[in-house]
Design a protein around this motif. Structure first.
Motif, PDB file in Angstrom:
ATOM      1  N   LYS A   1       0.825  -1.210   0.000  1.00  0.00           N
ATOM      2  CA  LYS A   1       0.000   0.000   0.000  1.00  0.00           C
ATOM      3  C   LYS A   1       0.867   1.271   0.000  1.00  0.00           C
ATOM      4  N   TYR A   2       1.907   1.278   0.805  1.00  0.00           N
ATOM      5  CA  TYR A   2       2.771   2.460   0.882  1.00  0.00           C
ATOM      6  C   TYR A   2       4.106   2.159   0.210  1.00  0.00           C
ATOM      7  N   GLN A   3       4.538   3.055  -0.676  1.00  0.00           N
ATOM      8  CA  GLN A   3       5.827   2.870  -1.352  1.00  0.00           C
ATOM      9  C   GLN A   3       6.453   4.237  -1.570  1.00  0.00           C
ATOM     10  N   GLY A   4       7.758   4.296  -1.485  1.00  0.00           N
ATOM     11  CA  GLY A   4       8.415   5.572  -1.776  1.00  0.00           C
ATOM     12  C   GLY A   4       9.751   5.697  -1.098  1.00  0.00           C
ATOM     13  N   MET A   5      10.187   6.939  -0.992  1.00  0.00           N
ATOM     14  CA  MET A   5      11.495   7.208  -0.386  1.00  0.00           C
ATOM     15  C   MET A   5      11.326   8.318   0.651  1.00  0.00           C
ATOM     16  N   PRO A   6      12.117   8.287   1.713  1.00  0.00           N
ATOM     17  CA  PRO A   6      12.109   9.420   2.630  1.00  0.00           C
ATOM     18  C   PRO A   6      12.422  10.686   1.817  1.00  0.00           C
ATOM     19  N   LYS A   7      11.604  11.713   1.983  1.00  0.00           N
ATOM     20  CA  LYS A   7      11.693  12.878   1.091  1.00  0.00           C
ATOM     21  C   LYS A   7      13.074  13.521   1.087  1.00  0.00           C
ATOM     22  N   HIS A   8      13.712  13.540   2.234  1.00  0.00           N
ATOM     23  CA  HIS A   8      15.043  14.166   2.304  1.00  0.00           C
ATOM     24  C   HIS A   8      16.150  13.127   2.472  1.00  0.00           C
ATOM     25  N   GLY A   9      15.829  11.890   2.147  1.00  0.00           N
ATOM     26  CA  GLY A   9      16.827  10.816   2.216  1.00  0.00           C
ATOM     27  C   GLY A   9      16.714   9.999   3.507  1.00  0.00           C
ATOM     28  N   TYR A  10      17.290   8.797   3.443  1.00  0.00           N
ATOM     29  CA  TYR A  10      17.253   7.897   4.612  1.00  0.00           C
ATOM     30  C   TYR A  10      18.076   8.449   5.768  1.00  0.00           C
ATOM     31  N   THR A  11      19.255   8.985   5.442  1.00  0.00           N
ATOM     32  CA  THR A  11      20.147   9.402   6.531  1.00  0.00           C
ATOM     33  C   THR A  11      19.481  10.481   7.386  1.00  0.00           C
ATOM     34  N   LYS A  12      18.771  11.407   6.709  1.00  0.00           N
ATOM     35  CA  LYS A  12      18.053  12.453   7.454  1.00  0.00           C
ATOM     36  C   LYS A  12      16.989  11.823   8.352  1.00  0.00           C
ATOM     37  N   MET A  13      16.314  10.800   7.844  1.00  0.00           N
ATOM     38  CA  MET A  13      15.286  10.129   8.648  1.00  0.00           C
ATOM     39  C   MET A  13      15.909   9.514   9.905  1.00  0.00           C
ATOM     40  N   PHE A  14      17.079   8.885   9.714  1.00  0.00           N
ATOM     41  CA  PHE A  14      17.764   8.273  10.864  1.00  0.00           C
ATOM     42  C   PHE A  14      18.253   9.349  11.847  1.00  0.00           C
ATOM     43  N   GLU A  15      18.711  10.473  11.302  1.00  0.00           N
ATOM     44  CA  GLU A  15      19.162  11.562  12.191  1.00  0.00           C
ATOM     45  C   GLU A  15      18.021  12.005  13.101  1.00  0.00           C
ATOM     46  N   GLN A  16      16.834  12.156  12.496  1.00  0.00           N
ATOM     47  CA  GLN A  16      15.656  12.570  13.284  1.00  0.00           C
ATOM     48  C   GLN A  16      15.338  11.529  14.355  1.00  0.00           C
ATOM     49  N   MET A  17      15.449  10.264  13.961  1.00  0.00           N
ATOM     50  CA  MET A  17      15.075   9.181  14.869  1.00  0.00           C
ATOM     51  C   MET A  17      16.003   9.126  16.085  1.00  0.00           C
ATOM     52  N   LEU A  18      17.285   9.350  15.817  1.00  0.00           N
ATOM     53  CA  LEU A  18      18.271   9.212  16.900  1.00  0.00           C
ATOM     54  C   LEU A  18      18.452  10.515  17.698  1.00  0.00           C
ATOM     55  N   ASP A  19      17.769  11.563  17.249  1.00  0.00           N
ATOM     56  CA  ASP A  19      17.878  12.849  17.927  1.00  0.00           C
ATOM     57  C   ASP A  19      16.907  12.876  19.119  1.00  0.00           C
ATOM     58  N   HIS A  20      17.371  12.370  20.242  1.00  0.00           N
ATOM     59  CA  HIS A  20      16.535  12.304  21.446  1.00  0.00           C
ATOM     60  C   HIS A  20      17.445  12.488  22.642  1.00  0.00           C
ATOM     61  N   GLU A  21      16.944  13.208  23.645  1.00  0.00           N
ATOM     62  CA  GLU A  21      17.835  13.537  24.771  1.00  0.00           C
ATOM     63  C   GLU A  21      18.345  12.305  25.525  1.00  0.00           C
ATOM     64  N   ASN A  22      17.643  11.208  25.437  1.00  0.00           N
ATOM     65  CA  ASN A  22      18.086  10.003  26.167  1.00  0.00           C
ATOM     66  C   ASN A  22      19.020   9.109  25.342  1.00  0.00           C
ATOM     67  N   ILE A  23      19.296   9.527  24.084  1.00  0.00           N
ATOM     68  CA  ILE A  23      20.133   8.661  23.223  1.00  0.00           C
ATOM     69  C   ILE A  23      21.497   9.304  22.986  1.00  0.00           C
TER      70      ILE A  23
END
Ligand code: FAD
Ligand code: UDP
Length: 378
Positions: A188-210
């Motif tokens: 049902k869902y297909q595509g690419m992270p709009k600003h790339g995978y690495t940016k998506m991972f940066e957002q994910m790991l950007d947390h005060e406890n990490i």
């Protein structure tokens, strides 16, 4: 720290974020590469084209939880992924479907189409190894064509074995499709992270406890001994989630788990378009299996274009290649089981990921598994 996560690929990043958000105050992510993202990592090459360093990655899922989860960290560039194969100078849609049938067998296509629909139903997705068992001579003719021209040589290149020798689940990923849909995936869902995978991972790991430590091999800090985990020589009683290769972690003590690998050859052309398609599979000739042209995947507008050719290789530890594909068969499952049992001796040591579990996962399956493990740990 309360939790140690080894590896910052999709498995490690999702579980680190999830545990951090659900109450773990100190989550340490250790990554031996100099970047996050694992094999999904993307980066701009010297010509300014966004490329996938470890092979083309197209996100696709029908899992609502995963789609919702990842959408918290990225917007999407949506498209439906289509692939063509070069066969005898012609480009034909893959997976083989009713459109392909009409290109390849124009005279008999109407008749065969009816037979296929009667036999399997409209929209069915039939693995080639199943289609080959059909006794109808016309359907057999199609099955032989597909086997010879789409599967046999590509699989020999990719795996060094015929489609009949490898795990049937592998070729079943690209079934014969009884419809006019040229899509490579049915999700049902297909595509690419709009600003790339690495940016998506940066957002994910950007947390005060990490906290993320790059360029650090966990094996230099972590060991298991008599069911206990030691970090830098001290007993560690928190959870450890390991997403690397399990045989490597245990110094190959039961023997190396076999893998297939790839070599990537990137080329840049000063022209706006190279092949007019995101992916062309080379199913009968050439040494490479496929050419990906990145701008057709990412929607990037640019004067030039970068492509990558994939050359399959056998994997040998220490020879500079990476282990990409587990070779799933009974013998290797038995060997993996020895490592799994060893890892189980330490109560808080968890195996998660394509290498740690010696299993084929797509990005979405991996994210789902990481979320499930987080549910279990919290
Ligand atoms: P990885 O991404 O491999 O991450 C593991 C991380 O752990 C790595 O960064 C590694 O450096 C690190 N690590 C290992 N050992 C240690 C250690 N001792 N210390 C510290 N760090 C360590 N999936 C899709 O959904 N769509 C696709 O189109 C697609 N295309 C693919 C194409 C190719 C060529 C390949 C090989 C895979 C593709 N996949 C695709 C699958 C996808 O890559 C995986 O599902 C996903 O990367 C698995 O994530 P992971 O976190 O388990 O592993
Ligand atoms: N395959 C093939 N010809 C193709 C596409 C796929 O023979 O044109 C076979 C091959 O064995 C491959 C498997 O189907 O390894 C799965 O293909 P997929 O595209 O899912 O491979 P991956 O993306 O995992 O490399």
């Amino acid at each position: 720290m309360e939790v140690i996560v080894i590896g910052a690929g999709i498995a490690g990043s999702v579980i680190a974020r999830e545990l951090a958000e659900r109450g773990k105050k100190e989550v340490l992510v250790i990554e031996k590469r100099k970047h996050i993202g694992g094999n999904c990592y993307d980066t701009y090459d010297e010509h300014g084209i966004l490329v996938h360093q470890y092979g083309p990655h197209i996100f696709h899922t029908s899992k609502e939880r995963v789609q919702e989860y990842l959408s918290r960290f990225t917007e999407w560039y949506s498209f439906r992924h289509e692939v063509v194969a070069r066969v005898g100078g012609q480009l034909i849609p893959v997976p083989f479907n009713l459109n392909t049938l009409h290109i390849v067998f124009p005279k008999e296509a109407d008749q065969i189409e009816q037979m296929l629909i009667m036999e399997y139903g409209e929209g069915a997705r039939v693995p080639i190894l199943t289609l080959q068992k059909n006794e109808n001579p016309l359907i057999r003719k199609v099955a032989s064509y597909v086997y010879e021209n789409i599967f046999l040589k590509y699989t020999m290149k990719q795996w060094g074995q015929t489609p009949k020798e490898i795990d049937p689940a592998v070729t079943a990923r690209v079934p014969v499709v009884i419809s006019r849909d040229n899509g490579y995936f049915s999700d049902k869902y297909q595509g690419m992270p709009k600003h790339g995978y690495t940016k998506m991972f940066e957002q994910m790991l950007d947390h005060e406890n990490i906290k993320v430590d790059l360029g650090v091999d966990a094996r230099e800090h972590l060991r298991l001994e008599k069911g206990k985990i030691y970090f830098d020589g001290k007993l560690f009683e928190g959870d450890v989630i390991y997403t690397g290769a399990i045989d490597e972690f245990f110094d190959y003590q039961y023997g190396a788990l076999p893998y297939r690998s790839l070599e990537f050859s990137f080329e840049y052309f000063e022209q706006p378009d190279f092949q007019g398609h995101s992916v062309v599979n080379y199913t009968v000739d050439e040494d490479y299996t496929r050419i990906t042209e990145f701008k057709h995947l990412t929607g990037q507008q640019s004067e030039g274009t970068t492509i990558v050719k994939e050359y399959p290789r056998s994997y040998e530890q220490g020879k500079g290649l990476l282990p990409y594909y587990a070779i799933n068969n009974e013998k290797n499952a038995d060997l993996y089981e020895k490592y799994r049992q060893h890892a189980k001796e330490a109560e808080h040591f968890y195996l998660l990921g394509r290498l740690a579990e010696y299993k084929y996962y797509n990005i979405d399956g991996m994210a789902e598994r990481a979320l499930q493990l987080a549910d279990q740990l919290i």
